[in-house]
Motif scaffolding. Structure first.
Motif, PDB file in Angstrom:
ATOM      1  N   ASN A 507     -18.755 -17.022  -8.828  1.00 23.60           N
ATOM      2  CA  ASN A 507     -19.754 -16.835  -7.782  1.00 23.60           C
ATOM      3  C   ASN A 507     -19.695 -18.090  -6.919  1.00 23.60           C
ATOM      4  O   ASN A 507     -20.354 -19.091  -7.195  1.00 23.60           O
ATOM      5  CB  ASN A 507     -21.146 -16.646  -8.398  1.00 23.60           C
ATOM      6  CG  ASN A 507     -22.236 -16.594  -7.341  1.00 23.60           C
ATOM      7  OD1 ASN A 507     -21.981 -16.347  -6.166  1.00 23.60           O
ATOM      8  ND2 ASN A 507     -23.469 -16.842  -7.762  1.00 23.60           N
ATOM      9  N   ASN A 522     -21.857 -22.305 -14.973  1.00 25.38           N
ATOM     10  CA  ASN A 522     -21.573 -21.111 -15.776  1.00 25.38           C
ATOM     11  C   ASN A 522     -21.158 -21.465 -17.194  1.00 25.38           C
ATOM     12  O   ASN A 522     -21.336 -20.658 -18.117  1.00 25.38           O
ATOM     13  CB  ASN A 522     -20.463 -20.296 -15.114  1.00 25.38           C
ATOM     14  CG  ASN A 522     -20.883 -19.687 -13.788  1.00 25.38           C
ATOM     15  OD1 ASN A 522     -20.067 -19.505 -12.905  1.00 25.38           O
ATOM     16  ND2 ASN A 522     -22.171 -19.397 -13.630  1.00 25.38           N
ATOM     17  N   HIS A 588     -15.522 -18.448 -18.738  1.00 29.32           N
ATOM     18  CA  HIS A 588     -16.090 -18.814 -17.447  1.00 29.32           C
ATOM     19  C   HIS A 588     -15.461 -20.078 -16.869  1.00 29.32           C
ATOM     20  O   HIS A 588     -15.819 -20.464 -15.752  1.00 29.32           O
ATOM     21  CB  HIS A 588     -17.607 -18.987 -17.570  1.00 29.32           C
ATOM     22  CG  HIS A 588     -18.345 -17.682 -17.634  1.00 29.32           C
ATOM     23  ND1 HIS A 588     -18.600 -17.048 -18.821  1.00 29.32           N
ATOM     24  CD2 HIS A 588     -18.842 -16.886 -16.663  1.00 29.32           C
ATOM     25  CE1 HIS A 588     -19.250 -15.924 -18.583  1.00 29.32           C
ATOM     26  NE2 HIS A 588     -19.404 -15.793 -17.293  1.00 29.32           N
ATOM     27  N   PHE A 786     -27.998  -8.991 -15.813  1.00 27.95           N
ATOM     28  CA  PHE A 786     -26.581  -8.697 -16.056  1.00 27.95           C
ATOM     29  C   PHE A 786     -26.032  -7.729 -15.012  1.00 27.95           C
ATOM     30  O   PHE A 786     -24.902  -7.881 -14.540  1.00 27.95           O
ATOM     31  CB  PHE A 786     -26.411  -8.115 -17.453  1.00 27.95           C
ATOM     32  CG  PHE A 786     -25.015  -7.647 -17.753  1.00 27.95           C
ATOM     33  CD1 PHE A 786     -24.015  -8.562 -18.029  1.00 27.95           C
ATOM     34  CD2 PHE A 786     -24.694  -6.292 -17.739  1.00 27.95           C
ATOM     35  CE1 PHE A 786     -22.717  -8.137 -18.297  1.00 27.95           C
ATOM     36  CE2 PHE A 786     -23.407  -5.864 -18.006  1.00 27.95           C
ATOM     37  CZ  PHE A 786     -22.426  -6.791 -18.285  1.00 27.95           C
ATOM     38  N   GLN A 788     -26.778  -7.394 -11.990  1.00 26.39           N
ATOM     39  CA  GLN A 788     -26.755  -7.873 -10.609  1.00 26.39           C
ATOM     40  C   GLN A 788     -25.320  -7.944 -10.086  1.00 26.39           C
ATOM     41  O   GLN A 788     -25.086  -7.773  -8.901  1.00 26.39           O
ATOM     42  CB  GLN A 788     -27.423  -9.250 -10.511  1.00 26.39           C
ATOM     43  CG  GLN A 788     -28.895  -9.247 -10.861  1.00 26.39           C
ATOM     44  CD  GLN A 788     -29.682  -8.263 -10.005  1.00 26.39           C
ATOM     45  OE1 GLN A 788     -29.638  -8.321  -8.778  1.00 26.39           O
ATOM     46  NE2 GLN A 788     -30.383  -7.346 -10.655  1.00 26.39           N
ATOM     47  N   THR A 792     -16.774  -9.415  -9.741  1.00 26.07           N
ATOM     48  CA  THR A 792     -16.138  -8.400 -10.555  1.00 26.07           C
ATOM     49  C   THR A 792     -14.633  -8.487 -10.417  1.00 26.07           C
ATOM     50  O   THR A 792     -14.101  -8.445  -9.305  1.00 26.07           O
ATOM     51  CB  THR A 792     -16.625  -6.982 -10.189  1.00 26.07           C
ATOM     52  OG1 THR A 792     -15.829  -6.013 -10.878  1.00 26.07           O
ATOM     53  CG2 THR A 792     -16.541  -6.742  -8.688  1.00 26.07           C
ATOM     54  N   ASP A 815     -27.805 -15.737 -11.153  1.00 27.15           N
ATOM     55  CA  ASP A 815     -28.275 -14.605 -11.952  1.00 27.15           C
ATOM     56  C   ASP A 815     -27.502 -14.478 -13.260  1.00 27.15           C
ATOM     57  O   ASP A 815     -28.073 -14.144 -14.311  1.00 27.15           O
ATOM     58  CB  ASP A 815     -28.145 -13.305 -11.155  1.00 27.15           C
ATOM     59  CG  ASP A 815     -28.992 -13.306  -9.901  1.00 27.15           C
ATOM     60  OD1 ASP A 815     -28.630 -14.023  -8.950  1.00 27.15           O
ATOM     61  OD2 ASP A 815     -30.003 -12.584  -9.865  1.00 27.15           O
ATOM     62  N   HIS A 816     -26.212 -14.740 -13.215  1.00 24.85           N
ATOM     63  CA  HIS A 816     -25.414 -14.600 -14.435  1.00 24.85           C
ATOM     64  C   HIS A 816     -25.744 -15.695 -15.445  1.00 24.85           C
ATOM     65  O   HIS A 816     -25.685 -15.458 -16.658  1.00 24.85           O
ATOM     66  CB  HIS A 816     -23.921 -14.640 -14.095  1.00 24.85           C
ATOM     67  CG  HIS A 816     -23.052 -14.108 -15.188  1.00 24.85           C
ATOM     68  ND1 HIS A 816     -22.975 -12.761 -15.490  1.00 24.85           N
ATOM     69  CD2 HIS A 816     -22.229 -14.725 -16.072  1.00 24.85           C
ATOM     70  CE1 HIS A 816     -22.143 -12.582 -16.510  1.00 24.85           C
ATOM     71  NE2 HIS A 816     -21.675 -13.759 -16.877  1.00 24.85           N
ATOM     72  N   ASP A 817     -26.106 -16.870 -14.966  1.00 28.81           N
ATOM     73  CA  ASP A 817     -26.555 -17.916 -15.889  1.00 28.81           C
ATOM     74  C   ASP A 817     -27.857 -17.507 -16.577  1.00 28.81           C
ATOM     75  O   ASP A 817     -28.045 -17.764 -17.772  1.00 28.81           O
ATOM     76  CB  ASP A 817     -26.754 -19.230 -15.135  1.00 28.81           C
ATOM     77  CG  ASP A 817     -25.450 -19.787 -14.599  1.00 28.81           C
ATOM     78  OD1 ASP A 817     -24.422 -19.661 -15.287  1.00 28.81           O
ATOM     79  OD2 ASP A 817     -25.454 -20.337 -13.487  1.00 28.81           O
ATOM     80  N   TRP A 819     -28.669 -14.475 -17.220  1.00 32.82           N
ATOM     81  CA  TRP A 819     -28.230 -13.517 -18.242  1.00 32.82           C
ATOM     82  C   TRP A 819     -27.778 -14.231 -19.496  1.00 32.82           C
ATOM     83  O   TRP A 819     -28.101 -13.804 -20.618  1.00 32.82           O
ATOM     84  CB  TRP A 819     -27.121 -12.644 -17.672  1.00 32.82           C
ATOM     85  CG  TRP A 819     -26.133 -12.151 -18.687  1.00 32.82           C
ATOM     86  CD1 TRP A 819     -24.862 -12.588 -18.879  1.00 32.82           C
ATOM     87  CD2 TRP A 819     -26.337 -11.103 -19.662  1.00 32.82           C
ATOM     88  NE1 TRP A 819     -24.255 -11.905 -19.903  1.00 32.82           N
ATOM     89  CE2 TRP A 819     -25.132 -10.993 -20.411  1.00 32.82           C
ATOM     90  CE3 TRP A 819     -27.415 -10.289 -19.983  1.00 32.82           C
ATOM     91  CZ2 TRP A 819     -24.982 -10.073 -21.448  1.00 32.82           C
ATOM     92  CZ3 TRP A 819     -27.259  -9.373 -21.031  1.00 32.82           C
ATOM     93  CH2 TRP A 819     -26.063  -9.272 -21.734  1.00 32.82           C
ATOM     94  N   HIS A 820     -27.049 -15.330 -19.348  1.00 32.52           N
ATOM     95  CA  HIS A 820     -26.621 -16.088 -20.525  1.00 32.52           C
ATOM     96  C   HIS A 820     -27.829 -16.613 -21.298  1.00 32.52           C
ATOM     97  O   HIS A 820     -27.879 -16.520 -22.537  1.00 32.52           O
ATOM     98  CB  HIS A 820     -25.729 -17.257 -20.095  1.00 32.52           C
ATOM     99  CG  HIS A 820     -24.362 -16.853 -19.659  1.00 32.52           C
ATOM    100  ND1 HIS A 820     -23.552 -17.660 -18.897  1.00 32.52           N
ATOM    101  CD2 HIS A 820     -23.655 -15.722 -19.865  1.00 32.52           C
ATOM    102  CE1 HIS A 820     -22.410 -17.044 -18.664  1.00 32.52           C
ATOM    103  NE2 HIS A 820     -22.447 -15.871 -19.237  1.00 32.52           N
TER     104      HIS A 820
END
Length: 852
Positions: A507, A522, A588, A786, A788, A792, A815-817, A819-820
């Motif tokens: 990202n 990440n 990551h 997740f 979001q 990809t 957002d992915h962080d 999720w982690h």
């Protein structure tokens, strides 16, 4: 005589021929010089912002002389724009050579650019920006010349215009718009202001196509600004609507850099349609209008204080779980101190230690009948023989007493010394007893089973069996992680050396570098998996120690009550969670489709171990061994790799996988329904036909095990539906599809377990209920973040960057962080649910706990 004459005049002939060749060469050279002298060279003093319309032929050459004042405190660009007005110029193009103080730029018009499969695209309109040589003086007058020549004897008409680019320097946080095309690239200069060490260069466009390239290059000449050379130096990204590159001052000694934007001749690199292939190798293809309007803005990146805050925030979240666990442990310890301990012993009799069983048997013949009689007579639970009978039959009494002691010692064998070596005990030792071999089929095929029916094996053997889960997964983790770490370091090195930022799917709007790592945030956000996995191991260790102490003091609850406690699978789950954090961090470092399985492999492990743990709770004797379980998980990972490599659009692969999926579901269903009391051999088809005939045709009887049948019917419906979905839709992300299958089966079995637990009259204690509700809420929020989809690898890098978004927490985490963070907490909570959900049965005898 003739031969002698030839030999005499031979050297003369050689010298004559040599002189003839020299004379011929002099004549040719003279003719070329004479022709060159006839070629006219015209030099013109030219001015900026004036359009020159001229014609050039093979007999004349035109030189335009320009001069301009360069200031050290002000940077101005100079742009050359050329149009060829004559038709058929592709056969004899015009050559433009721009001679500067420290650089030479040359290009032909029409400009021929090559695309995929060497397809050729001619451009009659060309615009190039001249790089500005540095100056040490405050002001300096610099000269440059534009030479125009061609080999066309008919002459080619063109237009030439030299203009200044006033907005050549970019300013911080100030948007600048411009237009570019394949033959008219653009680049601009940015100078780091004082106090700014890192900036983010963002290029945006409202137009998806044509495909473009954004490059960051050092201040040097020449500038590589064409489609066929833009990737030679610096950092670069392909883009459709957006691109972003984080630039650090330390990488540019001049404290400045060029932002280069090039429009590609074709769109395949950005996921666009593949254009037709030319019929002839030398065929020229009309490129059409490929102009694109873009805007660029350079913004300061986060400071070092934000890095510190982000790391403290991450540590603070997960250390709070350690503090909360410590407080809960203190409360539970206080309650356990106040709770009385029930010791396994007979009233009025000093118990014989199970450690002394061997010596008791050896010395049984030396005991007097009177001593044995007195001991047994004092046993209040010895109910079927009276005192008189014992006195009348002392020999029978002694033999029966020995039998009772042997039976007790076998039932309480878990209380043997922990120092005793387990190497001499094998898993099947208990099964060699005659009673177990004779009643195994009878016990396991009863309509209603209790946990005591499936907890008959030696507890030490089972403990050793389940400890293998932990040691195996630890070994797998070490051998799996080492090459993974080496590979991702290589990936990161390739990205840093080549500057190709299309290799990794970050990202880019929220990718904060640290050292050689391109997206440190990440990687940092995966710390939760490691810390919470370690915390879970400590919690399991505490319970293991408490249970071992209870066994050592022959606590009745530990010996005969509750679900049999085997902690090997829990240790394996905690280790798998830690390995998931490590491998997710490795993924990551450089996320892409070739290493996505690093991120998912231990997710399959965790899902499989959770299913095994749920099944083990009520079926400790017949649960799968570690070798079988890990072999099945290895097969799943193998298919995951095949699916990523060959699964995209390959119908043969999907057919094979769907058939194997359905067959595996049916075999597992049979194993669960019959509690392992069936054989897969040559007679399996005959037995299946016999069962169908007797149970479905002859008497139409319903299933004997209703609860198990409901679970297996639902499981087959879910798995067959997932197999049909995969076969019809053939999803590109096979690894996620496979993970969805594992999660759906885990959730189905967990829901069945909870329903059957409540249906059996059991209850869920407060701590377990809190864990269930907390985990469910956290999983809901985690899945929201997740999905979001900030990037990809199923699409091209340029298309992936369309999903990039800015940071949302502390300007450091995206957002992915999140999720982690949330998924690691949710997994930890799920493990606690499995650990505590049957605590209500700790005081219930095992022959009153139902199996389902």
């Amino acid at each position: 005589m003739v031969l002698r004459s030839c030999c005499k005049f031979g050297p003369v002939l050689v010298w004559f021929r040599l002189g003839y060749v020299v004379l011929l060469w002099l004549c040719v050279t003279h003719l070329r010089c004479a022709r060159a002298e006839t070629k006219t060279v015209v030099q013109k003093d030219a001015e900026f912002d004036v359009t020159y319309n001229d014609t050039v032929t093979s007999d004349n050459q035109i030189i335009y002389a320009f001069n301009h004042t360069v200031s050290r405190n002000k940077t101005e660009g100079v742009r050359v724009t050329v149009d060829v007005l004559s038709e058929g110029a592709e056969s004899s193009p015009i050559l433009f050579v721009v001679r500067q103080k420290q650089a030479v730029l040359s290009f032909q018009v029409p400009l021929i650019l090559r695309g995929l499969y060497q397809r050729k695209y001619p451009y009659a309109h060309v615009g190039r920006t001249l790089c500005q040589p540095p100056t040490r003086s405050l002001t300096e007058t610099q000269y440059f010349f534009v030479d125009v020549s061609t080999l066309s004897s008919l002459g080619t008409h063109y237009q030439l215009r030299i203009s200044r680019v006033d907005s050549f320097t970019l300013h911080t946080d100030k948007k600048f718009s411009f237009t570019a095309s394949p033959s008219q690239p653009q680049y601009f200069k940015y100078v780091f202001p004082d106090g700014v060490d890192t900036v983010i260069v963002k290029v945006n466009s409202e137009m998806t196509f044509p495909c473009s390239v954004m490059s960051i290059q050092d201040i040097q000449c020449p500038v590589y600004d064409l489609d066929n050379n833009v990737a030679f130096i610096g950092m670069y990204q392909t883009m459709t609507k957006t691109a972003a590159i984080t630039v650090q001052r330390k990488d540019f000694p001049s404290n400045s850099f060029y932002v280069v934007v090039v429009v590609k001749t074709e769109d395949e690199a950005c996921g666009g349609p593949l254009r037709f292939y030319p019929l002839r190798p030398d065929e020229l293809i009309d490129a059409g209008n490929r102009s694109k309007t873009l805007d660029v803005v350079v913004s300061p990146a986060i400071s070092s204080d934000v890095y510190v805050m982000g790391m403290l925030f991450c540590l603070g979240i997960f250390l709070s779980f350690y503090l909360l666990t410590f407080l809960v442990a203190c409360v539970e310890n206080k309650r356990s101190v106040d709770r009385p301990t029930v010791v396994y012993r007979k009233p009025g009799v000093t118990p014989v230690s199970p450690y002394e069983y061997g010596s008791f048997v050896d010395n049984a013949s030396t005991l007097s009948s009177e001593a044995i009689t007195d001991s047994i007579a004092s046993d209040a639970n010895y109910g079927y023989m009276g005192q008189e009978t014992l006195k009348r039959r002392p020999f029978l009494t002694a033999i029966h007493h020995v039998a009772i002691r042997i039976e007790r010692s076998l039932e309480s064998v878990a209380g043997r010394s922990r120092q005793e070596s387990l190497s001499s005990i094998e898993e099947d030792d208990y099964d060699t007893l005659a009673d177990i071999d004779s009643d195994k089929n009878i016990v396991r095929t009863k309509k209603y089973l209790c946990v005591s029916d499936l907890a008959r094996k030696d507890k030490r053997v089972l403990s050793k069996k389940y400890q293998i889960y932990f040691w195996n997964i630890a070994t797998i983790g070490v051998f799996y992680a080492l090459p993974v770490i080496q590979l991702v370091i290589t990936y990161q090195t390739v990205v840093n050396v080549t500057g190709n930022q299309d290799i990794c799917y970050y990202n880019f709007l929220c990718a904060h570098p640290l050292g050689n790592l391109s997206a440190f945030n990440n990687i940092l956000s995966n710390l939760g998996y490691v810390m919470l996995g370690l915390l879970f191991l400590l919690i399991v260790l505490q319970r293991d120690v408490i249970h071992s102490r209870a066994l050592d003091r022959n606590d009745l609850n530990a010996l005969e009550c509750g679900i049999p406690k085997h902690f090997g699978l829990f240790y394996a789950m905690g280790t798998a969670l830690m390995m998931e954090g490590l491998l997710s961090a490795c993924y990551h470092v450089c996320p892409n489709y070739t290493n996505f399985q690093f991120d998912t492999s231990f997710m399959y492990m965790i899902a499989g171990l959770c299913v095994l743990k749920l099944y083990q709770k009520r079926h400790p004797d017949i649960n799968a061994s570690a070798y079988t379980a890990y072999a099945c998980l290895a097969a799943v990972i193998f298919f995951s790799v095949l699916g990523v490599v060959f699964g995209k659009g390959n119908m043969v692969f999907w057919i094979v996988f769907s058939v194997l999926h359905i067959l595996a579901t049916m075999l597992l269903s049979t194993q669960l329904y019959y509690m392992g009391r069936w054989r897969l051999d040559s007679g399996i088809l005959r037995r299946i036909v016999y069962v169908i005939y007797t149970d479905c045709i002859r008497q139409c009887s319903g299933p004997m095990y209703i609860d198990r049948m409901v679970l297996l019917v639902m499981g087959n419906i879910v798995n067959w539906s997932l197999a049909a979905y995969g076969l019809l839709k053939t999803p590109n992300d096979f690894a996620s599809y496979l993970l969805a299958i594992a999660i759906c089966n885990l959730l189905l079995y967990f829901a069945f377990y909870i329903i059957m637990k409540l249906r059996s009259g059991e209850r869920i204690q407060c701590m377990a209920m809190v864990c269930i509700l907390f985990t469910a809420v956290v999983w809901g929020f985690a899945l929201f973040f997740f999905f979001q989809g900030l990037s990809t690898w199923q699409k091209t890098p340029a298309e992936s960057r369309e999903h990039n978004r800015d940071c949302i927490v502390l300007s450091f985490f995206d957002d992915h962080d999140i999720w982690h963070f949330l998924s690691s907490i949710a997994m930890f909570g799920s493990f606690l649910v499995l650990l505590t959900m049957d605590d209500d049965l700790d005081n219930v005898q095992r022959d009153k706990i139902f199996v389902f």
